[in-house]
Design a protein around this motif. Structure first.
Motif, PDB file in Angstrom:
ATOM      1  N   ALA A  39       0.837  -1.212   0.000  1.00  0.00           N
ATOM      2  CA  ALA A  39       0.000   0.000   0.000  1.00  0.00           C
ATOM      3  C   ALA A  39       0.868   1.257   0.000  1.00  0.00           C
ATOM      4  N   LEU A  40       1.954   1.245   0.781  1.00  0.00           N
ATOM      5  CA  LEU A  40       2.851   2.419   0.827  1.00  0.00           C
ATOM      6  C   LEU A  40       3.565   2.618  -0.514  1.00  0.00           C
ATOM      7  N   ALA A  41       3.922   1.513  -1.184  1.00  0.00           N
ATOM      8  CA  ALA A  41       4.556   1.625  -2.503  1.00  0.00           C
ATOM      9  C   ALA A  41       3.562   2.200  -3.516  1.00  0.00           C
ATOM     10  N   GLN A  42       2.312   1.710  -3.448  1.00  0.00           N
ATOM     11  CA  GLN A  42       1.283   2.229  -4.364  1.00  0.00           C
ATOM     12  C   GLN A  42       0.950   3.691  -4.040  1.00  0.00           C
ATOM     13  N   ALA A  43       0.976   4.033  -2.748  1.00  0.00           N
ATOM     14  CA  ALA A  43       0.727   5.432  -2.361  1.00  0.00           C
ATOM     15  C   ALA A  43       1.818   6.328  -2.949  1.00  0.00           C
ATOM     16  N   GLU A 141       9.069   5.842  -5.176  1.00  0.00           N
ATOM     17  CA  GLU A 141       9.636   5.879  -3.818  1.00  0.00           C
ATOM     18  C   GLU A 141       8.466   5.636  -2.869  1.00  0.00           C
ATOM     19  N   PRO A 142       8.452   4.529  -2.093  1.00  0.00           N
ATOM     20  CA  PRO A 142       7.293   4.309  -1.200  1.00  0.00           C
ATOM     21  C   PRO A 142       7.190   5.416  -0.146  1.00  0.00           C
ATOM     22  N   LEU A 143       5.972   5.692   0.295  1.00  0.00           N
ATOM     23  CA  LEU A 143       5.795   6.676   1.370  1.00  0.00           C
ATOM     24  C   LEU A 143       6.359   6.068   2.660  1.00  0.00           C
ATOM     25  N   GLY A 144       6.868   6.933   3.531  1.00  0.00           N
ATOM     26  CA  GLY A 144       7.394   6.455   4.821  1.00  0.00           C
ATOM     27  C   GLY A 144       6.275   6.061   5.759  1.00  0.00           C
ATOM     28  N   SER A 145       5.138   6.765   5.659  1.00  0.00           N
ATOM     29  CA  SER A 145       3.954   6.478   6.473  1.00  0.00           C
ATOM     30  C   SER A 145       2.771   7.096   5.739  1.00  0.00           C
ATOM     31  N   TYR A 146       1.599   7.039   6.358  1.00  0.00           N
ATOM     32  CA  TYR A 146       0.442   7.647   5.681  1.00  0.00           C
ATOM     33  C   TYR A 146       0.429   9.156   5.915  1.00  0.00           C
TER      34      TYR A 146
END
Length: 503
Positions: A39-43, A141-146
């Protein structure tokens, strides 16, 4: 300024239960840590596509692993999820994209044809889930968190037709959805962390999204997805995966009770929840006898996140009722004929079901007048008629405005009538719901022919199939020479229902 995000439901599981199986679909098994990493990669990919906090992203996918991943990815990027009903025609999807102001459509390959046509017509960018989106996620670049959101910020926009026929976007906040998932998991139902739930309800629908996906994961349970419901396959899958929790609409319970007779083994179900339409007591009894378990029937609307009431272990259950309000929610019966104010009625009296609490939506997107009509004196008016007994059990008696519920999906007669009126051989039409053993109600169009024409019922059904979603077109067409009218020239649908129900 309290911050809160639906994305925390998944993020917290990744922190607390990283190695636990979160999602099962076919041979695919993912832990909470894996789903969250994806999910973080897709975000990150969404951010790269220009999605900014508060932007609306449409999501059109069946119950495959792509849906929950993309759902939490949009939330993690700070976007607002606009789930698209899979049975809509391209024209109907266009309305959702245009009305919501979506900047991007994420579409599953199975829906790509319809979704892409609608996106092209509205100038909305479209990305296909699976290959295309996964490549973007791998390169991003994946997000570090939401992304931080305020509790009252919009999280999801559900399209619901109401009685006007034109679907309106009901805006639900992060607070609405997180609270509904939380009280469903920990107060209404006896959900335990080692439970395994079957995700057979469509996740684009409020019931499937809150009760099957968000509540299940809020409690840290495993979700087993079934992309297309088939009772025999559902039983096999539940036995194989050790499923003990089932959420469904009445048509699913009908099919499961029938299929149970031919099954070699039945799953040991502990929690069964019914919603989406009223559950006939005969169906409840048949299912409970076959599976030796109790069904907890509930009630809610897209505008109420959706759960408002449910039969709950703490209050005991009463067949034929929708139980008691959820923790922190009030559900009362008000005088139905008063439009401008709410006057509550004593137990036993019939009136309009009204709701207030943490589950009531922010309003209809871009429609302040419709919102003001729906929320009066702090109460959401459901348009449903019901009663409350001395023990506090609520019962839905009928709908104020003739909406048809076919297999758990709302069908708004006016929308079907508008389409049929465009047929050259139709002079007048009234669409009604008739009782149906399988779907609860079936859509019936009563047609007055245009002068000099003799429309063929089967041909009208075929024609309407091309212009309406699969759950909406009339399976039954009756031709008559005139419709019964009341003093104000309104068609008396009550009379039509009585006339055709007995045939």
């Amino acid at each position: 300024m309290a911050t809160l995000s639906v994305a925390a439901i998944l993020a917290e599981n990744a922190r607390r239960r990283p190695g636990k199986t979160a999602l099962v679909e076919g041979d695919l098994r993912l832990t909470f840590a894996e789903v969250w990493q994806r999910a973080l990669a897709q975000a990150g990919a969404l951010t790269g596509l220009g999605v900014r906090p508060g932007d609306r992203v449409a999501l059109m996918a069946p119950n495959t692993a792509e849906f929950p991943q993309a759902y939490y990815a949009i939330a993690a990027a700070g976007g607002v999820i606009v789930p698209v009903h899979l049975l809509l025609s391209a024209g109907e999807v266009e309305h959702v994209l245009r009305d919501s102001g979506a900047t991007l459509l994420l579409v599953h390959p199975a829906q790509a044809e319809t979704g892409t046509a609608a996106a092209r017509a509205t100038g909305v960018r479209v990305v296909t889930l699976g290959g295309e989106f996964e490549k973007l996620a791998a390169d991003a670049e994946p997000l570090g968190s939401y992304v931080t959101r305020v509790a009252d910020d919009p999280a999801v926009v559900f399209y619901t037709s109401g009685t006007t026929g034109v679907p309106k976007g009901a805006v639900l906040s992060h607070f609405n959805l997180v609270m509904n998932a939380t009280v469903n998991a920990f107060d209404a139902n006896d959900i335990r962390a080692d439970d395994i739930a079957l995700g057979a309800l469509p996740l684009f629908h409020a019931f499937g999204q809150t009760v099957s996906l968000n509540s299940t994961w809020r409690a840290g349970c495993t979700l087993v997805l079934l992309p297309r419901f088939d009772a025999a396959r559902a039983i096999e899958l539940m036995v194989r995966e050790g499923v003990n929790t089932f959420h469904g609409v009445p048509t699913m319970f009908v099919a499961l009770a029938a299929a149970a007779a031919n099954a070699d083994r039945l799953p040991a179900l502990r929690v069964c929840i019914s919603g989406g339409a009223s559950l006939p007591v005969a169906v409840l009894e048949r299912f409970e006898a076959a599976f030796a378990t109790e069904i907890y029937e509930g009630y809610g609307l897209s505008e109420t996140s959706p759960t408002a009431t449910v039969n709950q272990p703490v209050f005991g259950t009463k067949p034929g009722t929708i139980g008691h309000p959820l923790w922190g929610v009030d559900v009362e019966i008000a005088r139905a004929e008063l439009e401008d104010r709410i006057e509550l009625l004593p137990p036993g009296e019939l009136g309009e079901v009204v709701i207030r609490g943490h589950n009531v939506f922010s309003g209809y997107l871009g429609r302040p007048e419709a919102t003001a009509e729906a929320v009066v004196d702090g109460w959401f008016r459901t348009g449903d008629l019901g009663t409350k007994d001395d023990e506090g059990f609520l019962r839905i008696v009928d709908r104020k405005k003739d909406v048809i519920i076919r297999g758990g999906y709302n069908v708004y007669p006016r929308e079907v009538e508008e389409v049929l009126m465009r047929h050259p051989e139709v002079a007048q039409v009234a669409v009604i719901g008739l009782p149906d053993d399988l779907h609860g109600e079936e859509v019936c169009a009563v047609v007055v022919p245009a002068p000099g024409s003799a429309p063929d019922a089967a041909a009208l059904t075929e024609w309407s199939k091309e212009h309406l979603g699969r759950h909406k077109y009339p399976r039954r067409v009756e031709v008559t020479d005139g419709l019964p009218l009341g003093p104000s020239m309104k068609v008396l649908k009550r009379e039509l229902r009585t006339r055709y129900a007995s045939r």
